[in-house]
Motif scaffolding. Structure first.
Motif, PDB file in Angstrom:
ATOM      1  N   ASP A   2       0.858  -1.159   0.000  1.00  0.00           N
ATOM      2  CA  ASP A   2       0.000   0.000   0.000  1.00  0.00           C
ATOM      3  C   ASP A   2       0.904   1.221   0.000  1.00  0.00           C
ATOM      4  O   ASP A   2       1.778   1.367   0.834  1.00  0.00           O
ATOM      5  N   SER A   4       1.035   3.954   1.262  1.00  0.00           N
ATOM      6  CA  SER A   4       0.435   4.690   2.373  1.00  0.00           C
ATOM      7  C   SER A   4       0.988   6.105   2.463  1.00  0.00           C
ATOM      8  O   SER A   4       2.155   6.345   2.261  1.00  0.00           O
ATOM      9  N   ASN A   6       0.922   7.720   5.214  1.00  0.00           N
ATOM     10  CA  ASN A   6       1.299   7.859   6.609  1.00  0.00           C
ATOM     11  C   ASN A   6       2.804   8.140   6.676  1.00  0.00           C
ATOM     12  O   ASN A   6       3.600   7.346   6.202  1.00  0.00           O
ATOM     13  N   GLN A  10       6.772   3.909   6.450  1.00  0.00           N
ATOM     14  CA  GLN A  10       6.852   3.755   5.002  1.00  0.00           C
ATOM     15  C   GLN A  10       7.398   2.364   4.696  1.00  0.00           C
ATOM     16  O   GLN A  10       8.538   2.056   5.038  1.00  0.00           O
ATOM     17  N   ALA A 124       0.269   1.041   8.481  1.00  0.00           N
ATOM     18  CA  ALA A 124       0.303   0.811   7.030  1.00  0.00           C
ATOM     19  C   ALA A 124      -0.295  -0.552   6.739  1.00  0.00           C
ATOM     20  O   ALA A 124      -0.388  -1.401   7.622  1.00  0.00           O
TER      21      ALA A 124
END
Length: 139
Positions: A2, A4, A6, A10, A124
């Motif tokens: 994904d 993400s 965020n 990572q 994540a």
């Protein structure tokens, strides 16, 4: 994987490694743009390699995955990864696993994973596919 947004977590790479392989530059890496599943031989010993960076210190990092084949949950497992300082990249190899053997085990598996902190807040998510190919009988 994904992609993400965020900044706390990572996921840089995720790969299923067969014996004696390293994570970096792995052709079997799971990338979201890859439509075909990674093909693996039945009975192979595989290790999931996770490479990630952190935007903050994280205590109690855990990775939980659910493996699905033909719409049926085959397995669910949580692995505690530990505490990490901001930075990275960190490369973690999970416990090796022997893939099943036989006609009943052959097919495509979808694996959904979630990374959480000690408060079980999701950081994540990850997705990968692999296909267990039956070996041809020796002639």
């Amino acid at each position: 994987m994904d992609a993400s947004r965020n900044t706390d977590f990572q996921l840089v790479d995720m790969a299923l490694l067969t014996e004696h392989e390293g994570c970096s530059g792995r052709p079997g890496s799971a990338h979201p743009e890859r439509s075909e599943p990674v093909e693996l031989p039945e009975g192979a010993l595989v290790t999931l390699c996770l490479v990630f960076r952190l935007g903050r210190d994280v205590d109690g990092l855990a990775y939980t995955e659910t493996r699905v084949r033909d719409g049926t949950v085959e397995a669910a497992q949580e692995t505690q990864l530990g505490g990490f300082r901001a930075g990275g990249p960190y490369e973690i190899h999970l416990q090796p696993e022997r893939l099943p053997v036989g006609h009943a085990a052959a097919g495509t598996y979808e694996v959904h994973g979630v990374f959480t902190d000690r408060h079980r807040r999701p950081l994540a998510s990850a997705y990968r596919r692999y296909r267990i190919a039956e070996s041809s009988p020796a002639v």
